[in-house]
Each structure stands twice: as C-alpha cells, then as structure tokens.
Write an enzyme that holds these catalytic residues in place. Structure first.
Site, mmCIF file in Angstrom:
data_model
loop_
_atom_site.group_PDB
_atom_site.id
_atom_site.type_symbol
_atom_site.label_atom_id
_atom_site.label_comp_id
_atom_site.label_asym_id
_atom_site.label_seq_id
_atom_site.Cartn_x
_atom_site.Cartn_y
_atom_site.Cartn_z
ATOM 1 N N ALA A 1 0.833 -1.181 0.012
ATOM 2 C CA ALA A 1 0.044 0.198 0.145
ATOM 3 C C ALA A 1 0.799 1.307 -0.011
ATOM 4 O O ALA A 1 0.524 2.206 -0.773
ATOM 5 C CB ALA A 1 -0.928 -0.020 1.080
ATOM 6 N N LYS B 1 -8.566 -3.623 -6.104
ATOM 7 C CA LYS B 1 -7.831 -4.243 -4.851
ATOM 8 C C LYS B 1 -8.819 -3.986 -3.648
ATOM 9 O O LYS B 1 -9.729 -3.254 -3.577
ATOM 10 C CB LYS B 1 -6.650 -3.323 -4.658
ATOM 11 C CG LYS B 1 -5.768 -3.343 -5.746
ATOM 12 C CD LYS B 1 -4.700 -4.273 -5.636
ATOM 13 C CE LYS B 1 -3.497 -4.414 -5.861
ATOM 14 N NZ LYS B 1 -2.425 -3.272 -5.538
ATOM 15 N N ASP C 1 -1.789 -13.581 -5.093
ATOM 16 C CA ASP C 1 -0.837 -12.765 -4.405
ATOM 17 C C ASP C 1 0.550 -13.485 -4.611
ATOM 18 O O ASP C 1 0.731 -14.407 -3.579
ATOM 19 C CB ASP C 1 -0.953 -12.113 -3.181
ATOM 20 C CG ASP C 1 -0.368 -11.155 -2.745
ATOM 21 O OD1 ASP C 1 0.503 -10.718 -3.748
ATOM 22 O OD2 ASP C 1 -0.387 -10.505 -1.490
ATOM 23 N N LYS D 1 -7.507 -11.937 -7.659
ATOM 24 C CA LYS D 1 -6.055 -11.553 -8.119
ATOM 25 C C LYS D 1 -5.225 -12.063 -6.996
ATOM 26 O O LYS D 1 -5.079 -11.928 -6.003
ATOM 27 C CB LYS D 1 -5.844 -9.904 -8.102
ATOM 28 C CG LYS D 1 -4.567 -9.538 -8.304
ATOM 29 C CD LYS D 1 -4.487 -8.193 -8.380
ATOM 30 C CE LYS D 1 -3.158 -7.667 -8.957
ATOM 31 N NZ LYS D 1 -2.042 -7.889 -8.291
ATOM 32 N N CYS E 1 7.182 -11.577 36.908
ATOM 33 C CA CYS E 1 7.180 -10.689 37.815
ATOM 34 C C CYS E 1 7.057 -11.953 39.220
ATOM 35 O O CYS E 1 6.032 -12.627 39.216
ATOM 36 C CB CYS E 1 5.823 -9.770 38.054
ATOM 37 S SG CYS E 1 5.484 -9.081 39.557
ATOM 38 N N TYR F 1 -4.128 -17.486 -15.898
ATOM 39 C CA TYR F 1 -5.004 -16.366 -16.135
ATOM 40 C C TYR F 1 -5.021 -15.732 -17.407
ATOM 41 O O TYR F 1 -5.756 -14.758 -17.705
ATOM 42 C CB TYR F 1 -5.136 -15.269 -14.967
ATOM 43 C CG TYR F 1 -3.654 -14.790 -14.767
ATOM 44 C CD1 TYR F 1 -3.030 -14.010 -15.816
ATOM 45 C CD2 TYR F 1 -2.955 -14.617 -13.746
ATOM 46 C CE1 TYR F 1 -1.780 -13.391 -15.655
ATOM 47 C CE2 TYR F 1 -1.735 -14.146 -13.467
ATOM 48 C CZ TYR F 1 -1.151 -13.432 -14.450
ATOM 49 O OH TYR F 1 0.070 -12.969 -14.300
ATOM 50 N N CYS G 1 1.380 -8.787 43.796
ATOM 51 C CA CYS G 1 1.308 -8.029 42.864
ATOM 52 C C CYS G 1 -0.187 -7.791 42.149
ATOM 53 O O CYS G 1 -0.795 -8.693 41.869
ATOM 54 C CB CYS G 1 2.143 -8.737 41.303
ATOM 55 S SG CYS G 1 1.865 -7.801 39.772
ATOM 56 N N LYS H 1 -11.742 -8.286 -16.705
ATOM 57 C CA LYS H 1 -11.265 -8.368 -17.930
ATOM 58 C C LYS H 1 -12.423 -8.365 -19.028
ATOM 59 O O LYS H 1 -13.255 -8.859 -18.855
ATOM 60 C CB LYS H 1 -10.263 -9.553 -18.307
ATOM 61 C CG LYS H 1 -9.109 -9.664 -17.356
ATOM 62 C CD LYS H 1 -8.106 -10.788 -17.754
ATOM 63 C CE LYS H 1 -7.317 -10.911 -16.565
ATOM 64 N NZ LYS H 1 -6.583 -12.449 -16.433
ATOM 65 N N CYS I 1 8.780 -5.005 38.468
ATOM 66 C CA CYS I 1 7.476 -4.962 37.933
ATOM 67 C C CYS I 1 6.898 -3.478 38.048
ATOM 68 O O CYS I 1 6.788 -2.865 38.835
ATOM 69 C CB CYS I 1 6.552 -5.940 38.853
ATOM 70 S SG CYS I 1 4.870 -5.992 38.254
ATOM 71 N N GLU J 1 -11.780 -12.870 -11.970
ATOM 72 C CA GLU J 1 -10.993 -13.609 -11.413
ATOM 73 C C GLU J 1 -10.337 -12.869 -10.035
ATOM 74 O O GLU J 1 -10.238 -12.000 -9.942
ATOM 75 C CB GLU J 1 -9.756 -14.177 -12.410
ATOM 76 C CG GLU J 1 -10.062 -14.493 -13.633
ATOM 77 C CD GLU J 1 -9.106 -13.920 -14.711
ATOM 78 O OE1 GLU J 1 -7.735 -14.384 -14.371
ATOM 79 O OE2 GLU J 1 -9.438 -13.752 -15.819
ATOM 80 N N GLU K 1 -0.239 -17.087 -12.258
ATOM 81 C CA GLU K 1 0.628 -16.785 -11.091
ATOM 82 C C GLU K 1 1.106 -18.116 -10.583
ATOM 83 O O GLU K 1 0.254 -19.120 -10.367
ATOM 84 C CB GLU K 1 -0.455 -16.240 -10.211
ATOM 85 C CG GLU K 1 0.161 -15.272 -9.142
ATOM 86 C CD GLU K 1 0.455 -13.787 -9.630
ATOM 87 O OE1 GLU K 1 0.365 -13.549 -10.942
ATOM 88 O OE2 GLU K 1 0.610 -13.061 -8.569
ATOM 89 N N CYS L 1 3.671 -3.741 40.695
ATOM 90 C CA CYS L 1 4.175 -3.914 42.139
ATOM 91 C C CYS L 1 5.293 -3.655 42.611
ATOM 92 O O CYS L 1 5.900 -3.654 43.645
ATOM 93 C CB CYS L 1 3.683 -5.284 42.672
ATOM 94 S SG CYS L 1 4.850 -6.587 42.073
ATOM 95 N N ASP M 1 2.388 1.645 -3.412
ATOM 96 C CA ASP M 1 1.263 2.156 -4.301
ATOM 97 C C ASP M 1 1.270 3.587 -4.208
ATOM 98 O O ASP M 1 0.993 4.652 -5.139
ATOM 99 C CB ASP M 1 0.119 1.728 -4.039
ATOM 100 C CG ASP M 1 -0.017 0.074 -4.800
ATOM 101 O OD1 ASP M 1 0.849 -0.266 -5.432
ATOM 102 O OD2 ASP M 1 -0.896 -0.655 -4.303
HETATM 103 S S1 IVH Z 1 -3.833 -10.292 -15.747
HETATM 104 C C1 IVH Z 1 -2.313 -7.769 -19.124
HETATM 105 N N1 IVH Z 1 -5.092 -11.850 -13.998
HETATM 106 O O1 IVH Z 1 -1.297 -9.266 -11.028
HETATM 107 C C2 IVH Z 1 -2.826 -8.415 -17.958
HETATM 108 N N2 IVH Z 1 -3.042 -10.674 -13.336
HETATM 109 O O2 IVH Z 1 -0.766 -6.380 -11.348
HETATM 110 C C3 IVH Z 1 -1.784 -9.098 -17.115
HETATM 111 N N3 IVH Z 1 -2.025 -11.328 -11.177
HETATM 112 O O3 IVH Z 1 1.526 -9.234 -13.016
HETATM 113 C C4 IVH Z 1 -2.358 -9.739 -15.845
HETATM 114 N N4 IVH Z 1 -3.728 -12.649 -10.451
HETATM 115 O O4 IVH Z 1 1.258 -11.216 -11.428
HETATM 116 C C5 IVH Z 1 -3.947 -11.026 -14.238
HETATM 117 N N5 IVH Z 1 -6.004 -13.229 -12.499
HETATM 118 C C6 IVH Z 1 -4.930 -12.372 -12.650
HETATM 119 C C7 IVH Z 1 -4.208 -12.206 -11.964
HETATM 120 C C8 IVH Z 1 -2.843 -11.199 -12.127
HETATM 121 C C9 IVH Z 1 -2.739 -12.042 -10.080
HETATM 122 C C10 IVH Z 1 -0.870 -10.544 -10.922
HETATM 123 C C11 IVH Z 1 -0.073 -10.840 -12.322
HETATM 124 C C12 IVH Z 1 0.063 -9.688 -12.733
HETATM 125 C C13 IVH Z 1 -0.114 -8.469 -11.701
HETATM 126 C C14 IVH Z 1 -0.860 -7.239 -12.101
#
Ligand code: IVH
Length: 789
Positions: free
Chosen positions: A36, A324, A128, A126, A448, A236, A454, A300, A418, A124, A184, A421, A39
């Site tokens: 965060a 996010k 990690d 995302k 303690c 993905y 105490c 997408k 302590c 889908e 991933e 006490c 970002d």
């Molecule tokens: S699509 C052009 N789908 O997030 C599209 N990415 O911030 C490319 N990631 O590099 C990515 N889950 O490592 C896509 N369902 C998902 C994902 C995903 C995780 C990661 C991936 C990517 C990053 C993008």
C-alpha cells in the site's frame, strides 16, 4: 500546484526510493514496506509526472514494470511483453473504468429510457504470488520464465517443472503448436504455515508472508529446494499463441483447463459493472476462508476482439483492471513499548503505535508477545513498523523499516522491576524437549515474582478464580474485583469467603439486594469438585482439561499437592514442563497458605467433592519400563527401558544389578550408561522416591515380562474385581501372570475375562455392557486347577 524545482527534487527522490523498493521486492524478495505504501509513492510520482510531462524519462519506475533479472539464471525474452494492471481502489474507480471501456468500444451508456449496453467481464481473483510464463511446444512444456522487467525474465524451467500442478504435457487435443500460458505461482496459506514451521525447526530462514515464500522458493538455483516447497500455479491468460483459442476470455480459460492447465475455481462471467461489484463484495467476504492469499479481483473485458480494439497504455491494458481490497498492511510509528503483567506474572511487551487505519479499523496497540519477538523483529522505540491486520485477526507488528529508523531510536528494555508492584522481574528459560530429552532453548519469559502480592496478578487470579468454569461465583465482575483489590479488601482468593455485607454494600454499583445475592453466590460456591478447584487455582499451563485429568486420576488434593513431577507425567497429556509448573505451584509456601485457608473449616470452609481412590487407568499406566524411561537416562530410550524392566522386574533389582547382569539386558554402551546414571546417588534416590510415591498412592508395578509364547493364557488380559475370598488378589494375580495373562485394572473391549467377587460394581457392569466373559471366584479356582495351579 507544486513549483517546478520542488517537483523535480521530489521526482528524483521518489524514483530513487521506488527503484530501491523494486529491487528489494523483485530481486531480493525482501520488501521493506507494504504494498500500500509502495502504491502511494508510485501514485505520487505518477501525479507529479502528469503535472510535468517534460520530466518523464524512460528510466522512471512508472515506465517500467519491475527490476532486472538475476544474472544467475538464463535470460528469456518475452515475445509479447508481460504487462501489469491498473488499479481500482474505490467503487468509483471501477465505474470510471467501465465507462472508459464503453467509450473505447463506442457503446452508448444507459439513459433514463434504456438499460444501455452492459459489457461482459471475466472475473478472477487477483492471486498474490509471482507472474510466470509457461511455454508449450507441440503440447510439451519447454520453458518457464519469470516476468522480470516485463520484456526479459529469468529462465526457471527446471523449477517450474517441480510444481505439482503444472502439466509437463498437455491433455486432450487441438492445442496450438506454440502455446505460452501465463499465470501466477503462489503458495497456499496452509503450505506456507507448514513450511515456516519446518524452517524454524531446522533453524532455516522463515518468510514474512506466502508471497515472499513463493518468490524465495521459485527463484532457487537448486530446483530440489523448489520441489520441496508447496507451490501452485494458476493460469489467467496467454502470451504468444499460434492460432486462436477462443473468442472470449472465459472461453479461452475453459479451453486451457480442458488441456490440463489449472485455472481459478472462482472464474465467473459478469454482465455489467454492478455484477462486477457484486463479485468483488462476495470474494471480499470469503477472502479469509480461501486457501490462498489474494489482494483483489481482476476484471477483464470478456470479448477478445474488444480487448484488441481497446489496446494498451504504456504498461497496462485498457481492457482489464485490478480491483484491490483495502490493504491489510500499513506503516506506522512505534511510539513506545509498555509492559503488561498477566495472571501468571508473565511480563508482556505491548506496542503503543501512532494510530493508523488498517483494513478499515484504527489500530493503536499491538501485542509483541514476548521479548524474543522484540529481538526477532529488532525493534526500537521510534521505529517505523509494518502493521498487519487480516480479517478479524489481532493486529501484529510484522517488520521494522530499517531505512526509516531515526537517529534517536531507543532500545526496548525489559524493566527490572514489575511496573505494577515493583517486585523483581525474573527470566525463565523455556526449554524445548524432544523425545523426553532436553534439546534446545525455546526462548524465555519474564515473570514478576510478586505473585498475589502483585496487584495485576491478583486481579487476574481472582477474575479467573470466580469465572464460570472455575468457582462460578456470579455477580463479581472485573470492575468490582479491581475495586476490591485496589481498596485492599482482598489480598488472596481466600479473602472472598470472609467478605462482610458492610464491605460489599459500600462497593460501586451494589445495593442491598445485589450485596445479599453476591454473598449467597459466594456461599454457594463452597462445594466445588476437585477438578474445578484445581482449575480455579490458576496454575500456569493448567487448563480445564488438565485440571480434570488431575482430579480424575489422582482423586485427592493431597496427592495432587504432593505428586513429584515424574509421577505427574504418568497422566495423559501432562509433559514434564507442565508437571514442573504444577509441582512448583504447590511447593510455594504462599500458595500453600492460601489453599490451607480456603479449605480450613475455621476460615473459608471449602469442601472439595469427587475425591476418592486413585483411578484404575492411572494404576494401569504405571509400569517400571515407563518410569525408567521418564528418568531420561542418557542413551537409553523407551526400548532400552523396556528391556531393563523385562529383565529385572523391580527397581531394586535394577539398582542392585552388576555389570554382567546389566549386559544381559542391554548392549555395552547402554549398560554402562545405566550404571553410571545410578552411580550418582541423587539419581538413584530420585528413582526410589518416585517408586515410593507411586506405592504410597496405592500402586504396584505390574509384572511386565513379555508374553511368553506357549503359555496357556498368553496374550490374554484379565481383570480382578470385587472381593476374593478363597485367595488373595496378589496370589490370584501371580497365578494368572504365571500362565501368561496380563492383569489390568480396568475393563475394556480387549479384556479377555473378568473375575468378579462379591461387591463387584462398575467393572462388572462395564464387562456385561461390553459382552466380556465374567466368572466368579469358584469358577476361577476350578479353571486354575485345570492348569495344575
Ligand atoms: S492479468 C495484461 N489476472 O497481478 C494482464 N494478473 O498487477 C496481465 N495477477 O503481473 C495480468 N492474478 O502477477 C492477471 N487473475 C489475474 C491475476 C493477475 C494475479 C498478478 C500478475 C500480474 C499482476 C498485475
């Protein structure tokens, strides 16, 4: 508006900082700030660059996806760059994305008279983890690569081949000659926990979170290490493909799945932005229950032609977005460390933090568990720290951001006395034992030593003592207990029973009726079961279950009070550490005084219920072999102890054995070890003391001679119950044993026969309930006669 020279300075600073973080994240797998925060810095740079486009350079982190590949792996050029995703944090961001998609496709938005055209999105999670490309040629996996900087990655072919769910060969038919799938690589939460536990056991490196563990595991030069890590792959999308797979994103993923490529089980098709928001909310609610970490969801445009029409920006597609979740990790400052004193006197460090919002909740405090944790984190007061709060979980300090340590940071010191006490604070080393033998230190606790002197410990002790599962005294809340302690009306649990009406009615919130009610509740608590009473005492590490076991097995407070630690370890689930806690609790003179006062008829007059005979299970569990094993004789394990017991049958015989005798039971090294061990007077005395105590408790060693094949009752277990009139129990037992039978103290389904004399009770009932054969003494004598006895 920032002026141009300040902006230039800040841009240079931000780029250097982001480059550093990129390197730590992508190359070293050791990020030092939460995503965060990254970002935020990134967005600050983006904002400044859009304000001053002339300051944008090709090297800016906003123009790149990640850092350079590690030189130790071969390089792989991505024919089609591996890109990243734009982020949406708020609902409005997602709506704006949907509008831009509609505009890009030339669709008309909804108006008052029509629903408008809703775009179909694939949804889908995302994941990690790390982005990976897998290249299949003619259905065979030929190469695996990391994303690297998006155009050049690392060749990790040998490593991806070790990932269990990556197919080495595609299934079915009809796959394109060249098929590059992208997805991933991640580590499921359970696997991560196991890996960290394993790493800690072997004193290896532990990982801060599953993502770091996945990165560290995938980018290993030795694929055997990767193979030993619980990694998974989830596809993905695709990169280079000869030919077309499907006209839609979802259709394409379903087809890949049919060829054996793992895809997300959460893949869904949503029509319109509202359905996307619903998906986001649904997954968000289930996020904690998922087997893997996700940091958002990805939407997408489903139609691939539409994707192509929308195209790409510099580093992100116009047709996809990552929505996010609120960050679970944030940065804040450690203002101070204070120390809390718990019921057992443990002095626990607590972090006082500059309040910060983490996943929607303001966090100002976090427990630091113990001083070992403080040392592990390398924490200093004034540090900037990463706080994590996942779901309902209590906030935790994850890591120190060393780069931000101020010059005047102060060490965290355990107070010598302590904070409540003023008593001395003592350090206890925790020792972890494996297989009954001491092995290595497991850290330390500070306590303690004030015990009930105490205030903090006394309050907690009383709160525990009166609680529902302990003495169950209703009407005594925490606030009242605090007041009673603060006004010195009680200095031990015993004082509860001598509280007078005048003292209670003067407490806050008490009137006539409530005072009488409390007095009655206190009086009603005077006949607890032994187990409840033991639990109420608040012995460290003795929970309700252990208290029940103690009560049921030893069946008298006196025996519990006197029991030697080794004797206590005969009880189910009582290890030597807990046994020592129990023993030293009762050895403490202040505790003895309090217990005496509680039980004295002149003072509190408690009467413990459910006391009586030592339990049959306890007697049955006491074997000579078991005791010899508990003595922890070096190089003699349970097997050696059993051999000794088989050969010598009694402790006296073991102690009297000469070297030749001993050699008949054990190999030379062990035989020497046993003799050396018992040559130390303290060891021999300890063994005798344990045996004497067990006997005083009414227990005798069972003959443990191995079942001698060929004896008529070999392999059988008999139980004697009720009073025997023709022969004594000891003789009956001896005779049975000479025929090869084992004589047990309790009846189970495995019992072969029960001999029941007059007055037989529960054992007889159990035998008939289980359908075990029962004979009387006369039949028994006849049967023995049949064997010439
Ligand atoms: S699509 C052009 N789908 O997030 C599209 N990415 O911030 C490319 N990631 O590099 C990515 N889950 O490592 C896509 N369902 C998902 C994902 C995903 C995780 C990661 C991936 C990517 C990053 C993008």
């Amino acid at each position: 508006m920032t002026d141009a020279s300040t902006a230039t300075q800040r841009i240079v600073q931000l780029r250097a900082e982001l480059d550093g973080h990129n390197y730590r994240y992508h190359v070293l797998d050791q990020p030092s700030i939460p995503d965060a925060e990254y970002d935020r810095l990134f967005r600050e740079l983006q904002a400044l660059e859009s304000q001053y486009p002339q300051l944008v350079t090709p090297e800016s982190p906003t123009q790149r996806v990640g850092a350079e590949a590690l030189s130790a792996f071969g390089e792989v050029r991505h024919e089609i760059p591996m890109l990243s995703l734009g982020n949406a944090f708020e609902e409005e961001d997602l709506r704006a994305f949907d509008r831009s998609v509609q505009a890009g496709l030339g669709l008309k938005g909804g108006d008052l008279f029509g629903a408008g055209v809703e775009v179909e999105y694939s949804c889908e999670p995302k994941l990690d983890g790390l982005a990976v490309s897998l290249r299949y040629e003619n259905g065979q996996l030929v190469r695996g690569a990391t994303r690297g900087d998006g155009s050049t990655g690392e060749d990790i072919s040998s490593n991806v081949r070790t990932i269990r769910n990556v197919p080495l060969k595609l299934q079915g038919e009809g796959w394109p000659q060249i098929l590059e799938v992208r997805g991933e690589v991640f580590m499921p939460k359970a696997g991560f926990e196991e890996l960290n536990a394993r790493q800690a056991e072997s004193a290896g490196k532990t990982f801060a979170n599953p993502r770091n563990a996945a990165a560290g595991s995938l980018r290993q030069l030795d694929p055997k290490i990767t193979a030993s890590r619980p990694l998974e792959f989830c596809c993905y999308g695709v990169g280079q493909v000869s030919g077309e797979i499907s006209s839609t994103q979802v259709g394409m993923l379903e087809q890949l799945k049919a060829w054996g490529i793992p895809i997300s089980r959460e893949l869904k098709l949503a029509k319109g932005v509202q359905a996307c928001l619903d998906y986001y909310r649904d997954i968000g609610e289930r996020r904690m229950a998922l087997a893997y970490d996700i940091d958002g969801v990805v939407f997408k445009v489903n139609n691939i032609e539409d994707q192509q029409q929308l195209g790409f920006r510099a580093r992100t597609p116009h047709w996809a977005i990552a929505n996010k979740f609120p960050a679970q990790e944030e940065l804040t400052e450690l203002l101070d460390v204070e120390f809390q004193v718990g019921r057992t006197g443990a002095v626990t460090p607590v972090a006082r933090l500059k309040p910060v919002k983490v996943a929607g909740v303001i966090v100002a405090n976090a427990t630091l568990h113990n001083m070992d944790e403080v040392a592990r984190l390398g924490l200093m007061i004034g540090d900037t720290v990463i706080i994590r709060r996942a779901g309902d979980v209590i906030p935790q300090v994850m890591q120190v951001v060393l780069e931000r340590r101020p010059a005047d940071a102060k060490p965290v010191l355990i107070p010598e006395s302590c904070p409540v006490c003023g008593s001395h604070v003592e350090r206890t080393q925790l020792v972890k034992r494996s297989k009954g033998k001491e092995t290595f230190s497991e850290g330390s606790v500070y306590r303690c030593v004030g015990r009930l002197a105490c205030g903090a410990q006394l309050k907690q002790a009383i709160i525990h003592f009166v609680s529902r599962r302990a003495m169950d005294i209703e009407g005594l809340g925490d606030k009242t207990i605090e007041q009673l302690v603060d006004e010195a009306l009680i200095t031990s649990p015993a004082d509860l029973y001598t509280l007078a009406y005048e003292q209670i009615i003067n407490l806050e919130g008490f009137a006539e009726v409530s005072s009488n009610k409390l007095l009655q509740a206190i009086a009603d608590s005077k006949k607890p079961t032994l187990a409840r009473f033991i639990y109420a005492l608040g012995i460290p590490d003795v929970g309700e279950e252990t208290a029940k076991v103690l009560g049921r097995s030893l069946a008298s407070l006196e025996r519990v009070q006197q029991a030697l630690p080794e004797v206590l370890t005969y009880l189910p689930d009582v290890g030597l550490e807990v046994a020592h806690e129990i023993h030293s609790f009762f050895a403490d003179s202040h505790n003895q005084q309090v217990i005496a006062a509680l039980l004295s008829s002149d003072e509190c007059g408690l009467q413990l219920q459910e006391q009586g005979e030592l339990s049959a299970e306890f007697s049955a569990s006491a074997t000579l072999a078991g005791m010899l094993d508990k003595l922890n004789i070096p190089s003699v394990g349970p097997g050696g102890a059993q051999k000794l017991a088989d050969k010598f049958v009694s402790l006296d015989a073991v102690l009297a054995a000469d070297w030749l005798d001993m050699r008949q039971a054990l190999p030379e090294k062990q035989a020497n070890a046993v003799r050396e061990f018992f040559a130390v007077t303290a060891n021999a005395e300890r063994a005798r003391a344990i045996e004497a105590q067990l006997k005083a408790f009414g227990m005798h060693w069972h003959s443990e001679k191995k079942v001698v094949e060929g004896l008529p009752l070999a392999g059988q277990t008999w139980v004697l119950t009720g009073s025997l009139e023709i022969m004594s129990r000891d003789i009956a037992k001896e005779k049975l044993e000479s025929l090869g039978a084992k004589v047990a103290g309790s009846v189970s389904a495995k019992t072969s026969c029960v001999v029941a004399g007059p007055g037989a009770g529960s054992k007889l009932a159990k035998a008939s309930e289980l359908g075990v054969r029962v004979i009387d003494e006369a039949q028994f004598v006849l049967a023995l006669a049949g064997y010439g006895l």
